[in-house]
Motif scaffolding. Structure first.
Motif, short mmCIF file in Angstrom:
data_model
loop_
_atom_site.label_atom_id
_atom_site.label_comp_id
_atom_site.label_asym_id
_atom_site.label_seq_id
_atom_site.Cartn_x
_atom_site.Cartn_y
_atom_site.Cartn_z
N ALA A 90 0.83 -1.21 0.00
CA ALA A 90 0.00 0.00 0.00
C ALA A 90 0.86 1.26 0.00
O ALA A 90 0.56 2.24 -0.70
CB ALA A 90 -0.92 -0.01 1.22
N ILE A 91 1.95 1.24 0.76
CA ILE A 91 2.86 2.39 0.79
C ILE A 91 3.50 2.60 -0.57
O ILE A 91 3.78 3.73 -0.99
CB ILE A 91 3.94 2.18 1.87
N ASN A 92 3.69 1.52 -1.30
CA ASN A 92 4.33 1.58 -2.63
C ASN A 92 3.34 1.86 -3.75
O ASN A 92 3.70 1.89 -4.92
CB ASN A 92 5.07 0.26 -2.90
N THR A 93 2.06 2.09 -3.40
CA THR A 93 1.02 2.34 -4.40
C THR A 93 0.49 3.76 -4.26
O THR A 93 0.02 4.15 -3.18
CB THR A 93 -0.14 1.34 -4.22
N ASP A 94 0.56 4.55 -5.31
CA ASP A 94 0.13 5.95 -5.26
C ASP A 94 -1.36 6.12 -5.48
O ASP A 94 -1.98 7.06 -4.97
CB ASP A 94 0.88 6.77 -6.31
N ASP A 95 -1.96 5.21 -6.24
CA ASP A 95 -3.36 5.36 -6.64
C ASP A 95 -4.16 4.13 -6.21
O ASP A 95 -3.83 3.01 -6.59
CB ASP A 95 -3.43 5.54 -8.16
N PHE A 96 -5.20 4.35 -5.41
CA PHE A 96 -6.02 3.25 -4.93
C PHE A 96 -7.37 3.17 -5.65
O PHE A 96 -8.30 2.54 -5.14
CB PHE A 96 -6.27 3.38 -3.42
N SER A 97 -7.48 3.78 -6.79
CA SER A 97 -8.74 3.74 -7.53
C SER A 97 -8.86 2.43 -8.30
O SER A 97 -7.87 1.75 -8.57
CB SER A 97 -8.82 4.92 -8.51
N GLY A 98 -10.09 2.10 -8.68
CA GLY A 98 -10.33 0.90 -9.48
C GLY A 98 -9.92 -0.37 -8.78
O GLY A 98 -10.17 -0.56 -7.59
N TYR A 99 -9.26 -1.25 -9.52
CA TYR A 99 -8.88 -2.55 -8.96
C TYR A 99 -7.81 -2.43 -7.89
O TYR A 99 -7.60 -3.34 -7.09
CB TYR A 99 -8.40 -3.48 -10.09
N ARG A 100 -7.11 -1.28 -7.84
CA ARG A 100 -6.08 -1.09 -6.82
C ARG A 100 -6.67 -0.83 -5.43
O ARG A 100 -5.95 -0.82 -4.44
CB ARG A 100 -5.15 0.08 -7.20
N PRO A 131 -7.60 9.39 9.13
CA PRO A 131 -6.31 9.17 9.82
C PRO A 131 -5.46 8.09 9.16
O PRO A 131 -4.23 8.25 9.05
CB PRO A 131 -6.73 8.76 11.23
N GLN A 132 -6.09 7.03 8.69
CA GLN A 132 -5.33 5.93 8.07
C GLN A 132 -4.68 6.37 6.77
O GLN A 132 -3.51 6.07 6.51
CB GLN A 132 -6.25 4.72 7.83
N ARG A 133 -5.43 7.12 5.95
CA ARG A 133 -4.89 7.58 4.68
C ARG A 133 -3.79 8.63 4.89
O ARG A 133 -2.82 8.69 4.14
CB ARG A 133 -6.01 8.16 3.80
N ARG A 134 -3.94 9.46 5.91
CA ARG A 134 -2.91 10.46 6.19
C ARG A 134 -1.60 9.78 6.61
O ARG A 134 -0.51 10.21 6.21
CB ARG A 134 -3.37 11.41 7.29
N LEU A 135 -1.72 8.70 7.38
CA LEU A 135 -0.53 7.96 7.77
C LEU A 135 0.15 7.35 6.55
O LEU A 135 1.37 7.44 6.39
CB LEU A 135 -0.90 6.86 8.77
N ILE A 136 -0.64 6.71 5.70
CA ILE A 136 -0.08 6.09 4.50
C ILE A 136 0.59 7.13 3.62
O ILE A 136 1.68 6.90 3.06
CB ILE A 136 -1.17 5.33 3.72
N LEU A 137 -0.02 8.30 3.49
CA LEU A 137 0.58 9.38 2.70
C LEU A 137 1.92 9.81 3.27
O LEU A 137 2.89 10.02 2.52
CB LEU A 137 -0.39 10.57 2.63
N SER A 138 2.01 9.94 4.59
CA SER A 138 3.28 10.34 5.21
C SER A 138 4.34 9.26 5.03
O SER A 138 5.53 9.56 4.84
CB SER A 138 3.07 10.64 6.69
N TRP A 139 3.93 7.99 5.06
CA TRP A 139 4.88 6.90 4.85
C TRP A 139 5.37 6.86 3.41
O TRP A 139 6.53 6.53 3.15
CB TRP A 139 4.24 5.56 5.23
N GLN A 140 4.48 7.20 2.48
CA GLN A 140 4.88 7.24 1.07
C GLN A 140 5.95 8.30 0.82
O GLN A 140 6.88 8.09 0.06
CB GLN A 140 3.66 7.50 0.19
N GLN A 141 5.82 9.43 1.51
CA GLN A 141 6.82 10.48 1.39
C GLN A 141 8.17 10.04 1.94
O GLN A 141 9.22 10.32 1.34
CB GLN A 141 6.33 11.74 2.12
#
Length: 325
Positions: A90-100, A131-141
């Motif tokens: 999930a951290i390595n995925t930028d887009d969660f739309s569609g099948y992602r 909160p969960q998406r904000r954490l994932i976004l910070s981890w992606q950075q």
């Protein structure tokens, strides 16, 4: 049983000595040069064989004593590795739309977030303001900067997984999570690789058909950071030291009355031989006794302060005489 004996000794040693604030048993602290109270982490229980582990685990659980099973096999085959793979993907995925979207669903369902299966598809998780998406976004950075140490520290602090898994029945799981993250971080730095390469590597380890592989770290390490009793086989304890050791090693005598074939090794070639003769029986007994001697030596040199042993003699078993010769 040995399991009951071991647990009773731990409970007795850790109990309070009146109103003095001291435990019944105290050990010498090499750093302070003085006696101190003992804790669960001072104990190691050494089993003669792996089959004794389950009874030890059950007895410790029933008594409410936290423990860690050192060198438990198949670290990467368990749910903890699958959880790490799902989160890192999930951290390595930028887009969660569609099948992602299923990638995000799997990450939310892990023990890091513990979102119930029926709730992971909720539309609110499409918003980066949760909160969960904000954490994932910070981890992606952090992942883009390859700040691996900060990434893993942020995962632990942000999800508070350590606090949730610090209970008696979940401590072994927490130790596995910790060892996998330590392995993953070392792999990233050592190989100067990407997060995707790490994910592929962990997936290969998880899917590997082979069992324990110590070179790949596929065993559970000693939980030195936690106040818990360490349980392990005598073989696994080689090179380790503990203030207090409780061991069954050497007290599993062989029943000499049961008819059997005997396997021993040729004196010159060291190849295994199958025998039904008196000579084979004596050779088998000699090799078994030599193995007992080696186990005695390993077990009896693990304790820095105190060694606790059971004593049980049965007429149906052949005694081990002169084991210290």
């Amino acid at each position: 049983t040995f399991a009951k004996f071991a647990v009773s000794q731990i409970v007795d040693c850790c109990s309070s000595a009146g109103n003095s604030g001291r435990t019944k048993l105290q050990v010498f602290d090499r750093k302070t040069k003085a006696l101190r109270n003992i804790t669960f982490s001072d104990f190691a229980i050494l089993a003669f064989k792996k089959s004794e582990m389950e009874s030890l685990k059950n007895e410790l659980k029933n008594s409410g004593i936290p423990f860690s099973h050192y060198k438990e096999n198949n670290l990467f085959a368990d749910i903890e590795c699958a959880n790490w793979i799902s989160l890192l993907t999930a951290i390595n995925t930028d887009d969660f739309s569609g099948y992602r979207r299923k990638i995000l669903n799997e990450a939310l369902y892990t023990k890091f977030f513990s979102i119930p299966m029926e709730s992971v598809s909720d539309q609110k998780y499409n918003l980066i303001t949760t909160p969960q998406r904000r954490l994932i976004l910070s981890w992606q950075q952090l992942a883009r900067k390859r700040s691996w140490a900060k990434l893993f520290d942020s995962i632990y602090s942000g999800t508070q997984i350590e606090e949730r898994l610090s209970t008696l029945d979940r401590l072994q799981s927490l130790i596995k999570f910790r060892q996998i993250s330590d392995y993953a971080m070392n792999y990233l730095y050592k190989n100067n690789c990407s997060l995707e390469e790490l994910i592929n590597h962990l997936t290969r380890l998880m899917n590997a058909s082979e069992g324990s592989d110590s070179e790949n770290g596929n065993i559970v390490a000693k939980g030195t950071d936690y106040n818990c009793v360490q349980i392990m086989t005598v073989h696994a304890s080689k090179g380790l030291e503990f203030p207090i050791v409780i061991s069954s090693a050497g007290f599993k005598e062989r029943n000499n009355r049961i008819p059997r074939s005997y396997i021993h090794h040729d004196d010159v070639s060291k190849n295994p031989l199958l025998s039904f003769s008196a000579y084979g029986k004596e050779a088998f007994k000699k090799e078994g006794f030599q193995e007992y001697q080696r186990l005695f030596y390993v077990a009896y040199t693990r304790a820095a302060s105190l060694m606790i042993l059971p004593w049980n003699v049965s007429d149906n078993y052949e005694p081990l005489n002169n084991v210290f010769d």
